[in-house]
Design a protein around this motif. Sequence first.
Motif, PDB file in Angstrom:
ATOM      1  N   MET A   1       0.815  -1.206   0.000  1.00 33.44           N
ATOM      2  CA  MET A   1       0.000   0.000   0.000  1.00 33.44           C
ATOM      3  C   MET A   1       0.855   1.265   0.000  1.00 33.44           C
ATOM      4  O   MET A   1       0.454   2.291  -0.560  1.00 33.44           O
ATOM      5  CB  MET A   1      -0.959  -0.002   1.194  1.00 33.44           C
ATOM      6  CG  MET A   1      -2.007  -1.102   1.113  1.00 33.44           C
ATOM      7  SD  MET A   1      -3.219  -1.065   2.447  1.00 33.44           S
ATOM      8  CE  MET A   1      -4.133   0.418   2.038  1.00 33.44           C
ATOM      9  N   ARG A   2       2.024   1.224   0.591  1.00 31.12           N
ATOM     10  CA  ARG A   2       2.929   2.382   0.537  1.00 31.12           C
ATOM     11  C   ARG A   2       3.419   2.627  -0.884  1.00 31.12           C
ATOM     12  O   ARG A   2       3.729   3.759  -1.257  1.00 31.12           O
ATOM     13  CB  ARG A   2       4.117   2.169   1.479  1.00 31.12           C
ATOM     14  CG  ARG A   2       3.789   2.357   2.954  1.00 31.12           C
ATOM     15  CD  ARG A   2       5.053   2.486   3.774  1.00 31.12           C
ATOM     16  NE  ARG A   2       5.846   1.255   3.766  1.00 31.12           N
ATOM     17  CZ  ARG A   2       5.739   0.285   4.658  1.00 31.12           C
ATOM     18  NH1 ARG A   2       4.867   0.409   5.664  1.00 31.12           N
ATOM     19  NH2 ARG A   2       6.487  -0.795   4.586  1.00 31.12           N
ATOM     20  N   ARG A   3       3.464   1.565  -1.670  1.00 26.25           N
ATOM     21  CA  ARG A   3       3.935   1.676  -3.043  1.00 26.25           C
ATOM     22  C   ARG A   3       2.815   1.984  -4.041  1.00 26.25           C
ATOM     23  O   ARG A   3       3.075   2.211  -5.225  1.00 26.25           O
ATOM     24  CB  ARG A   3       4.629   0.368  -3.467  1.00 26.25           C
ATOM     25  CG  ARG A   3       5.896   0.060  -2.691  1.00 26.25           C
ATOM     26  CD  ARG A   3       6.444  -1.320  -3.046  1.00 26.25           C
ATOM     27  NE  ARG A   3       6.598  -1.473  -4.487  1.00 26.25           N
ATOM     28  CZ  ARG A   3       6.182  -2.530  -5.189  1.00 26.25           C
ATOM     29  NH1 ARG A   3       5.553  -3.526  -4.578  1.00 26.25           N
ATOM     30  NH2 ARG A   3       6.370  -2.593  -6.497  1.00 26.25           N
TER      31      ARG A   3
ATOM     32  N   THR B   1      -3.557  -2.744  -9.865  1.00 29.12           N
ATOM     33  CA  THR B   1      -2.451  -3.649  -9.557  1.00 29.12           C
ATOM     34  C   THR B   1      -2.929  -4.688  -8.557  1.00 29.12           C
ATOM     35  O   THR B   1      -3.459  -4.342  -7.507  1.00 29.12           O
ATOM     36  CB  THR B   1      -1.267  -2.866  -8.969  1.00 29.12           C
ATOM     37  OG1 THR B   1      -0.870  -1.862  -9.904  1.00 29.12           O
ATOM     38  CG2 THR B   1      -0.100  -3.789  -8.672  1.00 29.12           C
ATOM     39  N   PRO B   2      -2.760  -5.995  -8.846  1.00 28.68           N
ATOM     40  CA  PRO B   2      -3.280  -7.033  -7.952  1.00 28.68           C
ATOM     41  C   PRO B   2      -2.312  -7.356  -6.807  1.00 28.68           C
ATOM     42  O   PRO B   2      -1.103  -7.182  -6.916  1.00 28.68           O
ATOM     43  CB  PRO B   2      -3.432  -8.235  -8.881  1.00 28.68           C
ATOM     44  CG  PRO B   2      -2.366  -8.041  -9.918  1.00 28.68           C
ATOM     45  CD  PRO B   2      -2.237  -6.558 -10.097  1.00 28.68           C
ATOM     46  N   LEU B   3      -2.890  -7.816  -5.722  1.00 29.63           N
ATOM     47  CA  LEU B   3      -2.120  -8.300  -4.573  1.00 29.63           C
ATOM     48  C   LEU B   3      -2.796  -9.561  -4.055  1.00 29.63           C
ATOM     49  O   LEU B   3      -3.989  -9.534  -3.704  1.00 29.63           O
ATOM     50  CB  LEU B   3      -2.071  -7.242  -3.469  1.00 29.63           C
ATOM     51  CG  LEU B   3      -1.506  -7.718  -2.120  1.00 29.63           C
ATOM     52  CD1 LEU B   3      -0.008  -8.045  -2.259  1.00 29.63           C
ATOM     53  CD2 LEU B   3      -1.733  -6.683  -1.028  1.00 29.63           C
ATOM     54  N   ASP B   4      -2.083 -10.658  -4.020  1.00 31.23           N
ATOM     55  CA  ASP B   4      -2.607 -11.908  -3.463  1.00 31.23           C
ATOM     56  C   ASP B   4      -2.231 -11.983  -1.994  1.00 31.23           C
ATOM     57  O   ASP B   4      -1.058 -11.841  -1.623  1.00 31.23           O
ATOM     58  CB  ASP B   4      -2.036 -13.108  -4.218  1.00 31.23           C
ATOM     59  CG  ASP B   4      -2.545 -13.174  -5.653  1.00 31.23           C
ATOM     60  OD1 ASP B   4      -3.706 -12.800  -5.874  1.00 31.23           O
ATOM     61  OD2 ASP B   4      -1.773 -13.589  -6.542  1.00 31.23           O
ATOM     62  N   THR B   5      -3.227 -12.186  -1.154  1.00 30.14           N
ATOM     63  CA  THR B   5      -2.992 -12.219   0.288  1.00 30.14           C
ATOM     64  C   THR B   5      -4.051 -13.062   0.981  1.00 30.14           C
ATOM     65  O   THR B   5      -4.957 -13.620   0.323  1.00 30.14           O
ATOM     66  CB  THR B   5      -2.991 -10.783   0.853  1.00 30.14           C
ATOM     67  OG1 THR B   5      -2.595 -10.809   2.216  1.00 30.14           O
ATOM     68  CG2 THR B   5      -4.367 -10.139   0.741  1.00 30.14           C
ATOM     69  N   GLN B   6      -3.970 -13.138   2.301  1.00 31.92           N
ATOM     70  CA  GLN B   6      -4.955 -13.862   3.109  1.00 31.92           C
ATOM     71  C   GLN B   6      -5.819 -12.841   3.853  1.00 31.92           C
ATOM     72  O   GLN B   6      -5.309 -12.001   4.593  1.00 31.92           O
ATOM     73  CB  GLN B   6      -4.257 -14.774   4.118  1.00 31.92           C
ATOM     74  CG  GLN B   6      -3.548 -15.973   3.521  1.00 31.92           C
ATOM     75  CD  GLN B   6      -4.552 -17.052   3.110  1.00 31.92           C
ATOM     76  OE1 GLN B   6      -5.595 -17.239   3.734  1.00 31.92           O
ATOM     77  NE2 GLN B   6      -4.225 -17.763   2.040  1.00 31.92           N
ATOM     78  N   CYS B   7      -7.126 -12.921   3.632  1.00 30.49           N
ATOM     79  CA  CYS B   7      -8.073 -12.082   4.356  1.00 30.49           C
ATOM     80  C   CYS B   7      -8.837 -12.922   5.372  1.00 30.49           C
ATOM     81  O   CYS B   7      -8.771 -14.149   5.352  1.00 30.49           O
ATOM     82  CB  CYS B   7      -9.062 -11.428   3.383  1.00 30.49           C
ATOM     83  SG  CYS B   7      -8.328 -10.235   2.257  1.00 30.49           S
TER      84      CYS B   7
ATOM     85  N   PHE C   1      -6.330  -2.653  -6.588  1.00 27.72           N
ATOM     86  CA  PHE C   1      -6.445  -1.272  -6.124  1.00 27.72           C
ATOM     87  C   PHE C   1      -6.424  -0.319  -7.317  1.00 27.72           C
ATOM     88  O   PHE C   1      -5.637  -0.489  -8.247  1.00 27.72           O
ATOM     89  CB  PHE C   1      -5.269  -0.917  -5.198  1.00 27.72           C
ATOM     90  CG  PHE C   1      -5.188  -1.766  -3.959  1.00 27.72           C
ATOM     91  CD1 PHE C   1      -5.626  -1.291  -2.742  1.00 27.72           C
ATOM     92  CD2 PHE C   1      -4.646  -3.051  -4.017  1.00 27.72           C
ATOM     93  CE1 PHE C   1      -5.540  -2.065  -1.594  1.00 27.72           C
ATOM     94  CE2 PHE C   1      -4.554  -3.833  -2.874  1.00 27.72           C
ATOM     95  CZ  PHE C   1      -5.002  -3.342  -1.663  1.00 27.72           C
ATOM     96  N   SER C   2      -7.258   0.691  -7.272  1.00 26.14           N
ATOM     97  CA  SER C   2      -7.243   1.718  -8.316  1.00 26.14           C
ATOM     98  C   SER C   2      -7.721   3.040  -7.716  1.00 26.14           C
ATOM     99  O   SER C   2      -8.566   3.059  -6.817  1.00 26.14           O
ATOM    100  CB  SER C   2      -8.134   1.317  -9.495  1.00 26.14           C
ATOM    101  OG  SER C   2      -9.466   1.110  -9.073  1.00 26.14           O
ATOM    102  N   PRO C   3      -7.173   4.170  -8.197  1.00 22.39           N
ATOM    103  CA  PRO C   3      -7.600   5.481  -7.679  1.00 22.39           C
ATOM    104  C   PRO C   3      -9.035   5.783  -8.082  1.00 22.39           C
ATOM    105  O   PRO C   3      -9.490   5.389  -9.153  1.00 22.39           O
ATOM    106  CB  PRO C   3      -6.616   6.458  -8.327  1.00 22.39           C
ATOM    107  CG  PRO C   3      -6.129   5.751  -9.549  1.00 22.39           C
ATOM    108  CD  PRO C   3      -6.126   4.289  -9.225  1.00 22.39           C
TER     109      PRO C   3
END
Length: 269
Positions: free
Chosen positions: A218-220, A228-234, A248-250
């Motif tokens: 998120m800082r980037r 831009t996609p991010l694969d993670t555990q929710c 994420f998109s503006p």
Amino acid sequence: MAARMEDISGKLAAEHQAIELLVIAPSLSMVNELASMLRNAGIAVHPRQIQDLEQLTDTLSANCCDLILAVGDPDHSDIHATIGALRQSDSDAILIYLSELDDRANPVVEIIGQGVADIVNPDNKLHLQHVVRREYHNLMIRRQLEEARNELAATELRCTTLMECSHDAIAYVHDGMHIRANPVYLQLFGYIDEEELADVPLLDLIEPDELPKVKKFMRRLPSLADETPLDTQCRNTNGKSFQARMEFSPAHMDGEPCTQITIRDQGNT
């Protein structure tokens, strides 16, 4: 200032925009004299004489004017009626009062305080030309801003409609806090409604072990491409973890910048 006004005049001439000009004056010759003086200065105008309050009211209702030049009368009674008619209309026309009033006189302060853009001595042609250019330029800026606001509101409405109907989980986040979410997003994480989700940090929906990776990502974000996609555990409100892809998109919500987040449960794909 002079260079700026010359630039404004050049833009008006280049755009071939003629000012729709109402002139409240007792004689047509006075109207033609004012129009000629402005045209000689390179200001294109379509002048129209207004002789009484009824004609002014009808013209303002048609919303077909940009500037109003009101020639002053001895007791300044007509300008108050003109101000009243302009206030009661939906017109955004700018009112300029042509009078020999002393700038230090109380009527000047009173009239400008009621809504007159400026008071100009009709014998001071250069001043009048300057005021006409300035006020028309300001009017164009205000209209463009209003048009942009309307377009933004329409775009936000379309986005909200699409979001509500989407099969994807979509939310809007500002400074890391949820401000909007669609039904699919609420269901995915186990929230009853948007009010329950309000002010819940996005990071609260991430598995603790994944937080360093998500924070770094998120800082980037400002330097990354849209969506831009991010694969993670929710995890949801019941503590159940699931593999997710976050995009994420503006975006803008209620006129303020924010981030749109789309989350897909990878376990259901």
